[in-house]
Write an enzyme that holds these catalytic residues in place. Structure first.
Site, mmCIF file in Angstrom:
data_model
loop_
_atom_site.group_PDB
_atom_site.id
_atom_site.type_symbol
_atom_site.label_atom_id
_atom_site.label_comp_id
_atom_site.label_asym_id
_atom_site.label_seq_id
_atom_site.Cartn_x
_atom_site.Cartn_y
_atom_site.Cartn_z
ATOM 1 N N SER A 231 -43.195 -4.272 -66.516
ATOM 2 C CA SER A 231 -42.634 -3.442 -65.454
ATOM 3 C C SER A 231 -43.772 -2.738 -64.704
ATOM 4 C CB SER A 231 -41.610 -2.466 -66.033
ATOM 5 O OG SER A 231 -40.820 -1.886 -65.019
ATOM 6 N N GLU A 347 -32.618 -9.711 -65.639
ATOM 7 C CA GLU A 347 -33.336 -8.448 -65.465
ATOM 8 C C GLU A 347 -32.458 -7.321 -64.920
ATOM 9 O OE1 GLU A 347 -36.583 -7.623 -65.961
ATOM 10 O OE2 GLU A 347 -37.634 -9.533 -66.184
#
Length: 538
Positions: A231, A347
């Site tokens: 991330s 996701e």
């Protein structure tokens, strides 16, 4: 839940808002390691001497760990909002059996104990196999946690299992967050050689320099360092790939759920505007001496000022990051190393669950039409609610495909024209989500951050892994460590993971039942369609 007829936030703002809630990151030469008896007379405790002094670690779960190790001086008082200084020396042997606090958190989500945070936070944890000694020259993996550059900590990502299972070294770091880590005020930039306000990125560079200087004392190889992140941590890896001052500090890169073409950086003008708005909100307008004013403000006041002005991370256009990472990589002017890159199957389930868990069919239609304009009707045709079972799953698919999945493919293809590149997709339909993030009744498997518990001794998982999931995690650890060791994830007895060619679409699917190579990743996520309609970088 928004009432029908009310304007919902855009998918891009949903993603940005949810990212702000996520977690899911001296000159004396090193001397030899030794062992000392524990005060209670139990098994010997490891001792390592680094440039700053001795460290007294501990054995745990079959590995050895050295916790709370300073890699830079505390960035407090007048050192707040300055480039990191070298860690001071200490006398004798320092206890390294307890983790240091997280950096000050600029988001309320991410720590099991939100009070366990401090501005004095530039520490790292080192994990090694119990048999490691100086001269072993084991591969080194430096981990950078995610959390939208606003929250999280490296202490949530233990490396004991990875170290012992794969005979590698793991270093997990903290770095400054929020506007303490990323504040592009020219008044601050003029106070360092790089003319930059990206102090969090400077912290990461300082941790890598510390690793290069000291990891040999633990048994690691300073000439074989892999940077790895997820991330925002992956965004940090992208920035390090593009930062000229990072050249030579690492030799491979792992990017998890943070492709460089998706995670954009604000340019210097945009970042300065955001920084001045934050400073004014914090009571330090341009008419004052903003640097001195911000250093005098309380940490709580800075966190409050950032509540509606979240940072976007490192800015480009200064001496630290001259151009945005995607631009640097596309031009070929970057720190070229082998790359391992991937994403999770679904996701965006994480983000939609946190922001619109009760989305209706009408709201889904309105959202897609608002987000995609003239292409909206075609998006609805390609992603009908009936095909996914609920508006929540349909919007999750739209957002997953248009952002993380396809940008992973596009970034991988960009890398593959220049360096060996390996691509994966994590796909466990029963994976747990993050602690505190589970929404009753929603399937959040394979969502953002799902793979973290499989690769780390992770403390933020919703529930423990099953034995089958542990087995998948061990296979993943072996792949990651082989990539760190060789620059290629070659593991005897495991499925062959071929590199991705410039035009190839081969992706290793990490499934608990069978690990296989897939050629349908682009089709599964409709990337040919999204290629003509990519969202702006986040």
């Amino acid at each position: 839940m928004k009432r029908p007829g009310k304007r919902l936030p855009s998918a891009r703002s949903l993603l940005g808002t949810a990212l702000a809630l996520v977690a899911l990151l001296a000159s004396a030469p090193p001397a030899a390691a030794s062992l000392s008896s524990s005060p209670s007379g139990g098994s010997p405790r490891p001792v390592v001497t680094v440039a700053q002094g001795g460290l007294h670690g501990q054995s745990r779960d079959g590995a050895q760990e050295f916790l709370g190790v300073p890699y830079a001086a505390p960035p407090v008082g007048d050192a707040r909002l300055r480039a990191p200084a070298p860690a001071p020396r200490w006398p004798g042997v320092r206890e390294a059996a307890r983790q240091a606090p997280a950096c000050l958190q600029f988001s309320p989500f991410g720590l099991s104990d939100p009070a366990a945070a401090s501005e004095d936070c530039l520490y790292l944890d080192v994990y090694r196999p119990r048999t490691a000694r100086p001269g072993a020259r084991l591969p080194v993996i430096v981990w950078m946690h995610g959390g939208a550059y606003s929250q999280g900590t490296g202490t949530q990502f233990g490396g004991r299992t990875m170290a012992e299972l794969t005979q590698s070294m793991v270093v997990s770091i903290n770095y400054r967050l929020g506007q303490l880590g990323y504040l592009a005020l020219p008044e601050l930039g003029r106070q360092n050689a790089l003319r930059s306000g990206s102090f969090g990125l400077m912290d990461q560079l300082a941790a890598l320099r510390w690793t290069r200087e000291n990891i040999g004392a633990f048994g690691g190889n300073p000439g074989n360092v892999t940077i790895s992140g997820q991330s925002a941590g992956s965004g940090s890896v992208c920035a390090l790939l593009a930062a000229p001052s990072a050249a030579g500090l690492f030799h491979r890169a792992v990017l998890q759920s943070g492709p460089c073409t998706l995670l954009g950086t604000p340019d210097s003008a945009e970042a300065e505007g955001q920084a001045r708005a934050f400073a004014a909100r914090a009571g330090c307008p341009a008419a004052t001496e903003p640097a001195a004013c911000l250093r005098a403000a309380s940490g709580a006041a800075l966190v409050e000022a950032a509540r509606t002005l979240p940072t976007r991370g490192p800015a480009s256009g200064d001496g630290l990051l001259p151009v945005a990472p995607a631009q640097a990589i596309g031009s070929g002017a970057w720190n070229k190393v082998p790359v391992l890159i991937g994403s999770t199957r679904s996701e965006a389930r994480f983000f939609v669950a946190l922001t619109q868990p009760q989305l209706t069919a009408e709201q889904y239609t309105a959202r897609v039409l608002a987000d995609h304009g003239a292409a909206g009707p075609e998006v609805l045709t390609r992603y009908p609610v009936a095909a996914y079972g609920s508006p929540y799953l349909a919007l999750s698919a739209v957002m997953t495909d248009s952002t993380f999945a396809c940008h992973t493919q596009w970034s991988a293809q960009l890398f593959a024209t220049q360096v060996p590149t390996y691509v994966y997709e994590f796909d466990d339909p029963r994976s747990p989500t993050l602690a505190g993030a589970q929404v009753p009744g929603l399937d959040q498997s394979n969502a953002h951050s799902a793979e973290l518990a499989y690769l780390h001794d992770f403390t933020m998982g919703e529930r423990p892994l099953t034995p089958v999931q542990v087995a998948l995690g061990n296979r993943m650890k072996r792949y990651w460590a082989a990539f760190a060791r060789f620059g290629a994830p070659v593991v005897p007895g495991q499925t062959v993971w071929p590199p991705t060619g410039p035009g190839a679409a081969g992706v290793l699917t990490l499934d608990p039942s069978v690990t296989r190579t897939s050629t349908s990743f682009g089709a599964d996520h409709q990337c040919a369609f999204w290629r003509t309609r990519p969202p702006r970088p986040l």
